[in-house]
Design a protein around this motif. Structure first.
Motif, PDB file in Angstrom:
ATOM      1  N   ALA A   1       0.791  -1.046   0.060  1.00 40.52           N
ATOM      2  CA  ALA A   1       0.101   0.056   0.051  1.00 40.52           C
ATOM      3  C   ALA A   1       0.930   1.361  -0.153  1.00 40.52           C
ATOM      4  N   GLU A   2       2.031   1.241   0.587  1.00 45.74           N
ATOM      5  CA  GLU A   2       2.891   2.264   0.778  1.00 45.74           C
ATOM      6  C   GLU A   2       3.495   2.624  -0.562  1.00 45.74           C
ATOM      7  N   LEU A   3       3.765   1.623  -1.363  1.00 44.34           N
ATOM      8  CA  LEU A   3       4.343   1.955  -2.824  1.00 44.34           C
ATOM      9  C   LEU A   3       3.281   2.475  -3.752  1.00 44.34           C
ATOM     10  N   VAL A   4       2.023   2.063  -3.581  1.00 46.07           N
ATOM     11  CA  VAL A   4       0.883   2.619  -4.461  1.00 46.07           C
ATOM     12  C   VAL A   4       0.523   4.159  -3.990  1.00 46.07           C
ATOM     13  N   GLU A   5       0.872   4.219  -2.658  1.00 51.45           N
ATOM     14  CA  GLU A   5       0.599   5.748  -1.994  1.00 51.45           C
ATOM     15  C   GLU A   5       1.645   6.726  -2.628  1.00 51.45           C
ATOM     16  N   GLU A   6       2.933   6.193  -2.626  1.00 55.45           N
ATOM     17  CA  GLU A   6       3.890   6.843  -3.377  1.00 55.45           C
ATOM     18  C   GLU A   6       3.813   7.268  -4.549  1.00 55.45           C
ATOM     19  N   ALA A   7       3.208   6.339  -5.379  1.00 56.62           N
ATOM     20  CA  ALA A   7       2.965   6.429  -6.984  1.00 56.62           C
ATOM     21  C   ALA A   7       1.903   7.564  -7.242  1.00 56.62           C
ATOM     22  N   PHE A   8       0.904   7.437  -6.228  1.00 52.76           N
ATOM     23  CA  PHE A   8       0.028   8.868  -6.417  1.00 52.76           C
ATOM     24  C   PHE A   8       0.479  10.216  -5.964  1.00 52.76           C
ATOM     25  N   GLY A   9       1.586   9.998  -5.111  1.00 51.16           N
ATOM     26  CA  GLY A   9       2.233  11.199  -4.704  1.00 51.16           C
ATOM     27  C   GLY A   9       2.953  11.710  -6.036  1.00 51.16           C
ATOM     28  N   TRP A  10       3.727  10.887  -6.519  1.00 50.44           N
ATOM     29  CA  TRP A  10       4.288  11.579  -7.779  1.00 50.44           C
ATOM     30  C   TRP A  10       3.174  11.852  -8.753  1.00 50.44           C
ATOM     31  N   THR A  11       2.110  11.256  -8.879  1.00 50.23           N
ATOM     32  CA  THR A  11       1.081  11.874  -9.781  1.00 50.23           C
ATOM     33  C   THR A  11       0.494  13.130  -9.420  1.00 50.23           C
ATOM     34  N   HIS A  12       0.248  13.380  -8.361  1.00 48.97           N
ATOM     35  CA  HIS A  12       0.116  14.606  -7.796  1.00 48.97           C
ATOM     36  C   HIS A  12       0.891  15.684  -8.142  1.00 48.97           C
ATOM     37  N   LYS A  13       2.384  15.295  -7.862  1.00 52.50           N
ATOM     38  CA  LYS A  13       3.556  16.237  -8.164  1.00 52.50           C
ATOM     39  C   LYS A  13       3.336  16.584  -9.576  1.00 52.50           C
ATOM     40  N   LEU A  14       3.320  15.753 -10.485  1.00 50.63           N
ATOM     41  CA  LEU A  14       3.384  15.773 -11.837  1.00 50.63           C
ATOM     42  C   LEU A  14       2.340  16.895 -12.304  1.00 50.63           C
ATOM     43  N   PHE A  15       1.230  16.542 -12.210  1.00 57.22           N
ATOM     44  CA  PHE A  15       0.048  17.353 -12.826  1.00 57.22           C
ATOM     45  C   PHE A  15       0.022  18.523 -11.926  1.00 57.22           C
ATOM     46  N   ALA A  16       0.617  18.871 -10.794  1.00 55.39           N
ATOM     47  CA  ALA A  16       0.617  20.240 -10.249  1.00 55.39           C
ATOM     48  C   ALA A  16       1.685  21.140 -11.073  1.00 55.39           C
ATOM     49  N   LEU A  17       2.711  20.613 -11.650  1.00 56.28           N
ATOM     50  CA  LEU A  17       3.466  21.460 -12.766  1.00 56.28           C
ATOM     51  C   LEU A  17       2.824  22.502 -13.442  1.00 56.28           C
ATOM     52  N   ASP A  18       3.787  23.741 -13.734  1.00 58.30           N
ATOM     53  CA  ASP A  18       3.042  24.503 -14.719  1.00 58.30           C
ATOM     54  C   ASP A  18       2.932  23.814 -16.004  1.00 58.30           C
ATOM     55  N   GLN A  19       2.067  24.258 -16.830  1.00 55.73           N
ATOM     56  CA  GLN A  19       1.565  23.768 -18.116  1.00 55.73           C
ATOM     57  C   GLN A  19       3.012  23.611 -18.905  1.00 55.73           C
ATOM     58  N   ASP A  20       3.909  24.581 -18.930  1.00 57.26           N
ATOM     59  CA  ASP A  20       4.996  24.705 -19.766  1.00 57.26           C
ATOM     60  C   ASP A  20       5.877  23.759 -19.331  1.00 57.26           C
ATOM     61  N   LYS A  21       6.029  23.285 -17.994  1.00 55.83           N
ATOM     62  CA  LYS A  21       7.010  22.357 -17.650  1.00 55.83           C
ATOM     63  C   LYS A  21       6.467  20.862 -17.935  1.00 55.83           C
ATOM     64  N   LYS A  22       5.219  20.484 -17.941  1.00 58.30           N
ATOM     65  CA  LYS A  22       4.698  19.287 -18.656  1.00 58.30           C
ATOM     66  C   LYS A  22       4.828  19.159 -20.200  1.00 58.30           C
ATOM     67  N   MET A  23       4.856  20.261 -20.555  1.00 56.04           N
ATOM     68  CA  MET A  23       4.917  20.332 -22.285  1.00 56.04           C
ATOM     69  C   MET A  23       6.380  20.125 -22.624  1.00 56.04           C
ATOM     70  N   LEU A  24       7.359  19.969 -21.784  1.00 56.88           N
ATOM     71  CA  LEU A  24       8.825  19.418 -22.057  1.00 56.88           C
ATOM     72  C   LEU A  24       8.989  17.999 -22.360  1.00 56.88           C
ATOM     73  N   ALA A  25       7.649  17.218 -22.187  1.00 57.76           N
ATOM     74  CA  ALA A  25       7.693  15.943 -22.558  1.00 57.76           C
ATOM     75  C   ALA A  25       6.412  15.622 -23.322  1.00 57.76           C
ATOM     76  N   PRO A  26       6.233  16.139 -24.550  1.00 60.92           N
ATOM     77  CA  PRO A  26       5.007  15.999 -25.118  1.00 60.92           C
ATOM     78  C   PRO A  26       4.830  14.465 -25.689  1.00 60.92           C
ATOM     79  N   HIS A  27       3.583  14.397 -25.690  1.00 60.98           N
ATOM     80  CA  HIS A  27       3.023  12.945 -26.293  1.00 60.98           C
ATOM     81  C   HIS A  27       3.424  13.117 -27.865  1.00 60.98           C
ATOM     82  N   PRO A  28       4.416  12.345 -28.738  1.00 61.73           N
ATOM     83  CA  PRO A  28       4.763  12.295 -29.950  1.00 61.73           C
ATOM     84  C   PRO A  28       3.389  12.324 -30.784  1.00 61.73           C
TER      85      PRO A  28
END
Length: 359
Positions: free
Chosen positions: A56-83
């Motif tokens: 359960a701790e590993l899954v919780e950590e995965a959700f933590g990273w997911t929250h951090k990822l999508f909290a980034l500014d849009q221009d930061k997320k766009m540095l890894a655009p879907h091809p």
């Protein structure tokens, strides 16, 4: 072991306790779990699995990273655009880029894509695969943008694959095959880890179909393992009443497993790939009243697929004089592209819409 200790009902779907399979009890216990899993896959195609093996701790950590990822500014997320296009499904998909549907097309169909996109999917995602998959190379954020993200998600990918292998082995045994039969087609290098975020949206817009969260669809591969937060919104088609949907209420520390299209083809429709969708969650929203806004929803599906060179053809155990073969053999890579072509347009035709939606 009595069946009641293996299978129960909860959250609108069956709940399977996987501990007897994982903990190496008697072969009779393992066979019971395998047959119960296959029976549920025949009847419903969806099941909660508890005691699946991921801490359960590993899954919780995965959700933590997911929250951090999508909290980034849009221009930061766009540095890894879907091809561009449908061939490579990796990196960041911004709101409006992907349009989930149940349509399949052997080639790009601009008219069909335009029709489907009249209702935008209000979600964003990030796709991760095996670092050894040269057909679909990963698209990573620069390390300094989100330090540790690549390392964790790569490790989490393979932890999920270990659980997936256990599930595939149980399904094979439940079908009367050798436990390793399906593993021969699944090296793990053609799976996909998806981090998903559904931003808040006006409930009235979803209810009126002005926008969608994720429309009704089936998954493309062998099986899917889904980890949900507590928001809710996932619905599964009622196997007894087509067109009606059952609420898949999140169950703490359980994953949701469902059959994909290729496993259904393999089994000659013996196992069921069931329509499902994400729509309005229960009334636990950010705002109420006439301008009710939904909560943010986060989920993490792990799509388990055969290797791209695999030929999917009817299992001998799933056909006889009364069950003729329903599907011609299909190459996994060809089937994947036929489904993806309807979901991704060329970026040149979507950039204007994307800018408007993502603002």
């Amino acid at each position: 072991m009595a069946e009641a200790s293996v299978l129960s009902e909860g959250g609108g779907l069956p709940v399977l306790d996987f501990s007897a399979w994982r903990e190496g009890r008697t072969q009779a216990d393992r066979v019971q779990v395998a047959k119960t899993l296959v029976d549920v896959c025949r009847r419903v195609g969806f099941v909660y699995i508890t005691n699946h093996g991921l801490p359960a701790e590993l899954v919780e950590e995965a959700f933590g990273w997911t929250h951090k990822l999508f909290a980034l500014d849009q221009d930061k997320k766009m540095l890894a655009p879907h091809p561009d296009g449908a061939k490579v499904h990796r990196g960041y998909s911004w709101p409006g880029l992907e349009k989930v549907s149940q349509q399949a097309s052997e080639k790009e169909d601009p008219e069909l894509a335009s029709l489907l996109r009249q209702t935008t999917d209000h979600k964003e995602s990030y796709e991760i695969g095996s670092e050894e998959n040269t057909e679909q190379p990963n698209v990573w954020l620069p390390e300094d943008v989100l330090p540790g993200f690549r390392s964790f998600t790569t490790r989490f990918y393979w932890e999920c694959n270990g659980v997936a292998n256990s599930i595939l082995s149980a399904i094979a045994l439940g079908l009367g095959l050798d436990e390793d039969f399906l593993l021969r087609f699944h090296s793990g290098h053609n799976n996909q880890l998806r981090l998903l975020h559904y931003p808040p949206v006006e409930a009235a817009s979803v209810a009126s179909a002005a926008v969608a969260r994720m429309p009704a669809h089936t998954d493309w591969g062998s099986v899917t393992m889904l980890f949900q937060d507590d928001c809710g919104g996932l619905e599964v088609e009622n196997p007894h009443k087509p067109g009606q949907f059952i609420t898949a209420t999140p169950i703490k520390n359980a994953l949701v497993m469902n059959v994909g299209d290729l496993l259904m083809r393999w089994s000659n429709d013996d196992l069921k790939s069931t329509l499902h969708r994400v729509t309005l969650p229960p009334d636990q929203d950010r705002y109420t009243g006439p301008h009710r806004m939904t909560r943010d929803r986060y989920s993490i599906p792990f799509f388990v697929s055969p290797d791209s060179h695999s030929i999917i053809e009817c299992l001998p155990a799933c056909t006889d004089a009364n069950r003729p073969i329903k599907y011609a053999p299909v190459l996994q890579s060809a089937y994947r592209i036929s489904r993806a072509n309807t979901q991704y347009q060329s970026r040149a035709t979507t950039v204007t819409t994307v800018t408007a939606v993502a603002a």
